[in-house]
Design an enzyme around this catalytic site. Structure first.
Site, PDB file in Angstrom:
ATOM      1  N   HIS A 101       4.458  -8.044   0.601  1.00 14.48           N
ATOM      2  CA  HIS A 101       5.830  -8.292   0.179  1.00 14.48           C
ATOM      3  C   HIS A 101       5.803  -9.331  -0.923  1.00 14.48           C
ATOM      4  O   HIS A 101       4.970 -10.246  -0.886  1.00 14.48           O
ATOM      5  CB  HIS A 101       6.650  -8.820   1.374  1.00 14.48           C
ATOM      6  CG  HIS A 101       8.116  -8.734   1.153  1.00 14.48           C
ATOM      7  ND1 HIS A 101       8.806  -9.715   0.494  1.00 14.48           N
ATOM      8  CD2 HIS A 101       9.013  -7.774   1.475  1.00 14.48           C
ATOM      9  CE1 HIS A 101      10.082  -9.363   0.435  1.00 14.48           C
ATOM     10  NE2 HIS A 101      10.224  -8.185   1.015  1.00 14.48           N
ATOM     11  N   ASP A 142       9.389  -2.318   6.858  1.00 16.72           N
ATOM     12  CA  ASP A 142       9.263  -0.867   6.750  1.00 16.72           C
ATOM     13  C   ASP A 142       8.120  -0.294   7.560  1.00 16.72           C
ATOM     14  O   ASP A 142       8.045   0.911   7.763  1.00 16.72           O
ATOM     15  CB  ASP A 142       9.057  -0.477   5.283  1.00 16.72           C
ATOM     16  CG  ASP A 142      10.307  -0.735   4.494  1.00 16.72           C
ATOM     17  OD1 ASP A 142      11.376  -0.420   5.013  1.00 16.72           O
ATOM     18  OD2 ASP A 142      10.212  -1.275   3.389  1.00 16.72           O
TER      19      ASP A 142
HETATM   20  N1  ACO Z   1      -2.069  -2.452   0.160  1.00 17.39           N
HETATM   21  C1  ACO Z   1      -3.200  -2.859  -0.445  1.00 17.39           C
HETATM   22  N2  ACO Z   1      -3.274  -3.882  -1.309  1.00 17.39           N
HETATM   23  C2  ACO Z   1      -2.121  -4.510  -1.581  1.00 17.39           C
HETATM   24  C3  ACO Z   1      -0.894  -4.147  -0.983  1.00 17.39           C
HETATM   25  C4  ACO Z   1      -0.889  -3.061  -0.083  1.00 17.39           C
HETATM   26  N3  ACO Z   1       0.231  -2.667   0.513  1.00 17.39           N
HETATM   27  N4  ACO Z   1       0.103  -4.955  -1.442  1.00 17.39           N
HETATM   28  C5  ACO Z   1      -0.503  -5.806  -2.292  1.00 17.39           C
HETATM   29  N5  ACO Z   1      -1.834  -5.548  -2.379  1.00 17.39           N
HETATM   30  C6  ACO Z   1      -2.837  -6.301  -3.154  1.00 17.39           C
HETATM   31  C7  ACO Z   1      -2.758  -5.980  -4.638  1.00 17.39           C
HETATM   32  O1  ACO Z   1      -3.632  -4.918  -4.979  1.00 17.39           O
HETATM   33  C8  ACO Z   1      -3.192  -7.293  -5.240  1.00 17.39           C
HETATM   34  O2  ACO Z   1      -4.575  -7.414  -5.115  1.00 17.39           O
HETATM   35  P1  ACO Z   1      -5.435  -8.163  -6.261  1.00 17.39           P
HETATM   36  O3  ACO Z   1      -4.930  -9.580  -6.264  1.00 17.39           O
HETATM   37  O4  ACO Z   1      -6.849  -8.012  -5.823  1.00 17.39           O
HETATM   38  O5  ACO Z   1      -5.139  -7.433  -7.546  1.00 17.39           O
HETATM   39  C9  ACO Z   1      -2.576  -8.336  -4.318  1.00 17.39           C
HETATM   40  O6  ACO Z   1      -2.490  -7.691  -3.030  1.00 17.39           O
HETATM   41  C10 ACO Z   1      -1.174  -8.809  -4.734  1.00 17.39           C
HETATM   42  O7  ACO Z   1      -0.338  -7.677  -4.866  1.00 17.39           O
HETATM   43  P2  ACO Z   1       0.826  -7.500  -5.927  1.00 17.39           P
HETATM   44  O8  ACO Z   1       1.083  -6.032  -6.160  1.00 17.39           O
HETATM   45  O9  ACO Z   1       0.570  -8.359  -7.117  1.00 17.39           O
HETATM   46  O10 ACO Z   1       2.026  -8.130  -5.116  1.00 17.39           O
HETATM   47  P3  ACO Z   1       3.556  -7.940  -5.439  1.00 17.39           P
HETATM   48  O11 ACO Z   1       4.209  -9.136  -4.873  1.00 17.39           O
HETATM   49  O12 ACO Z   1       3.769  -7.626  -6.865  1.00 17.39           O
HETATM   50  O13 ACO Z   1       3.898  -6.608  -4.606  1.00 17.39           O
HETATM   51  C11 ACO Z   1       4.734  -5.088  -3.035  1.00 17.39           C
HETATM   52  C12 ACO Z   1       4.671  -6.555  -3.482  1.00 17.39           C
HETATM   53  C13 ACO Z   1       5.246  -4.184  -4.177  1.00 17.39           C
HETATM   54  C14 ACO Z   1       5.745  -4.975  -1.880  1.00 17.39           C
HETATM   55  C15 ACO Z   1       3.339  -4.621  -2.576  1.00 17.39           C
HETATM   56  O14 ACO Z   1       2.856  -5.456  -1.550  1.00 17.39           O
HETATM   57  C16 ACO Z   1       3.294  -3.148  -2.136  1.00 17.39           C
HETATM   58  O15 ACO Z   1       3.162  -2.253  -2.985  1.00 17.39           O
HETATM   59  N6  ACO Z   1       3.409  -2.885  -0.777  1.00 17.39           N
HETATM   60  C17 ACO Z   1       3.461  -1.539  -0.287  1.00 17.39           C
HETATM   61  C18 ACO Z   1       4.859  -0.981  -0.476  1.00 17.39           C
HETATM   62  C19 ACO Z   1       5.845  -1.575   0.515  1.00 17.39           C
HETATM   63  O16 ACO Z   1       5.562  -1.661   1.709  1.00 17.39           O
HETATM   64  N7  ACO Z   1       7.029  -1.960  -0.003  1.00 17.39           N
HETATM   65  C20 ACO Z   1       8.095  -2.493   0.841  1.00 17.39           C
HETATM   66  C21 ACO Z   1       8.602  -3.784   0.332  1.00 17.39           C
HETATM   67  S1  ACO Z   1       9.748  -4.408   1.487  1.00 17.39           S
HETATM   68  C22 ACO Z   1      11.211  -3.715   1.137  1.00 17.39           C
HETATM   69  O17 ACO Z   1      11.511  -3.217   0.065  1.00 17.39           O
HETATM   70  C23 ACO Z   1      12.251  -3.730   2.224  1.00 17.39           C
END
Ligand code: ACO
Length: 429
Positions: free
Chosen positions: A306, A364
């Site tokens: 998140h 979620d």
């Molecule tokens: N699975 C695997 N790796 C992940 C995940 C995941 N779900 N989420 C983040 N990471 C990793 C990224 O690859 C990144 O790794 P790195 O530093 O080695 O490059 C690191 O964790 C940071 O991730 P970011 O994408 O920069 O984090 P951001 O804050 O931009 O993204 C997000 C947040 C979009 C929610 C992300 O965690 C994601 O895509 N999760 C899956 C989708 C999801 O569950 N969304 C629901 C959000 S809650 C809602 O809307 C109610």
């Protein structure tokens, strides 16, 4: 002495900016005067370090896993209140007393029907349209029905719009579902609660009696409470930005619904359930986690991570509890996907990849399993989210309109395109 932060510019000049405290949470540097004083903008794609407004509605401490609506912890609200009390709280800032609650419930209940012409609008959509596509259209169309109350500077008009939106969303969502499966629309019944009414409009058919199941209604109500607001997330910011131009609230909420539809936001529970189906069995969890950790695979563990929570999302804990209750009520103790989700969570929470990145389950992760057990088809998940979030969107919209510092939202940019050049006639290009 008020606090300031000093910025040293490349030419050596320094500028002091006020540092503004919130009641809790990080202070902010007020850089509104930066462009006027230095001819520079700040650069912050994705708003990683930018507070776009001040707000008194919702507070999140992502490191501690805390979520408060108007100061009240989400755990207490989920335990002691129903969704309409939470709507009242978001709109008015205080929980209602008995009299206020009865009045509010009465008003909302008497606004649940939609205009018959609006019901006909559905016929213009293909039956196989995604219900979110239908929702964007139908909610946007509400403004064509209520032009008597679209003056955003009139407090009474704003209040009526808020009531109408909160009251009609369950009807509109249920109609989107009924249309997609070719069943007749079910009209609301005034003696039922908000959430029982929604369940009935979703699942009743004229040919059979519909029995309200209190456990399932409570579970759905909890889903509504947990999704009601989440401060300045993408869809709420969309609602605020749309509203900042003076657009009417129905158009703004339709814009919020469009934003919520995206898989990185409201579409995540749908994506999470698809992921669990794809993994299929507990024995495949290790292999799947391997893929998630391989950056080249492009696979993410949906329902994990998140932007704000770097700890367990408090809503995920409550949703896991609700998951147990619903599955027990329905005699589905051994639900394959729930067991799979529990196994996946356990492994991920012990794996250094997730631990080092502070990736925890978000709301979620479990909400898809609960909704599936309630009989909600996957394509409707985001519609349910939009129903719940309408409460937060409209409260945030109201707050913005009445904020003395409210201005049209107009971000600036770092321009990297071509500099001025001349157009050549077509035969010379
Ligand atoms: N699975 C695997 N790796 C992940 C995940 C995941 N779900 N989420 C983040 N990471 C990793 C990224 O690859 C990144 O790794 P790195 O530093 O080695 O490059 C690191 O964790 C940071 O991730 P970011 O994408 O920069 O984090 P951001 O804050 O931009 O993204 C997000 C947040 C979009 C929610 C992300 O965690 C994601 O895509 N999760 C899956 C989708 C999801 O569950 N969304 C629901 C959000 S809650 C809602 O809307 C109610």
């Amino acid at each position: 002495m008020p606090k300031t932060a000093t910025l040293k510019l490349p030419d050596g000049k320094t500028i002091d900016f006020p540092v503004l405290p919130g009641t809790v949470g990080p202070e902010v540097v007020d850089i509104r005067a930066l462009y006027g004083k230095a001819g520079m903008f700040t650069y912050d794609p994705g708003f990683l370090s930018t507070a776009s407004c001040s707000s008194s509605i919702t507070y999140i401490d992502g490191d501690a896993g805390v979520l408060l609506y108007r100061g009240y912890p989400i755990e207490q609200l989920a335990q002691h209140c129903d969704f309409l009390e939470v709507c009242y709280l978001l709109l008015y800032g205080e929980l209602p007393n008995r009299k206020q609650k009865d009045e509010f419930v009465g008003i909302v209940t008497h606004h649940t029907m939609v205009h018959e012409q609006l019901a006909r609008l559905y016929q213009g959509f293909r039956r196989d349209a995604h219900p979110m596509a239908v929702m964007v259209g139908v909610v946007g169309a509400l403004s064509a029905f209520y032009h008597d109350a679209l003056d955003i500077n009139d407090a009474h008009h704003r209040t009526i719009s808020a009531f109408r939106l909160i009251a009609k969303m369950p009807t509109i969502v249920a109609m989107s579902y009924k249309y997609s499966i070719g069943q007749p629309f079910v009209y609301p019944l005034n003696h039922l609660s908000y959430t029982a009414n929604f369940m009935r409009m979703m699942f009743a058919v004229p040919a059979a009696e519909f029995k309200v199941n209190d456990v399932l209604v409570r579970a759905m109500d909890r889903i509504f409470i947990l999704h009601a607001d989440h401060e300045q997330n993408a869809s709420t910011s969309t609602v605020r930005l749309s509203g900042s131009s003076g657009a009417n609230p129905y158009a703004c909420i339709a814009a919020g619904i469009a934003c919520l539809w995206g898989p990185a936001h409201g579409g995540a529970n749908e994506a999470c359930l698809e992921m669990l189906e794809e993994i299929g069995d507990v024995s495949k969890v290790g292999e799947f986690i391997g893929k998630v950790k391989d950056k080249n695979s492009g696979v993410r563990l949906m329902g994990f991570g998140h932007r704000v929570y770097k700890n367990y999302d408090p809503r995920a804990k409550l949703m896991r509890e609700t998951c147990h209750e619903v599955l027990n009520e329905l005699g589905l103790h051994n639900d394959r996907l729930f067991r799979l989700a529990l196994a996946l969570e356990k492994i991920a929470l012990e794996d250094d990849y997730f631990v080092s990145r502070k990736l925890y389950p978000n709301v979620d992760f479990y909400s898809g399993i609960v909704q599936r057990a309630l009989g909600i088809p996957v394509a409707m998940f985001t519609c349910i989210f939009s129903l719940a979030r309408t409460a937060g969107w409209i409260a945030q919209w109201q707050e913005m309109i009445t904020d003395p510092e409210y201005k049209i939202g107009r971000p600036r940019q770092l321009y990297k395109g071509a500099t001025k050049r001349d157009v050549k006639p077509l035969d010379k290009r």
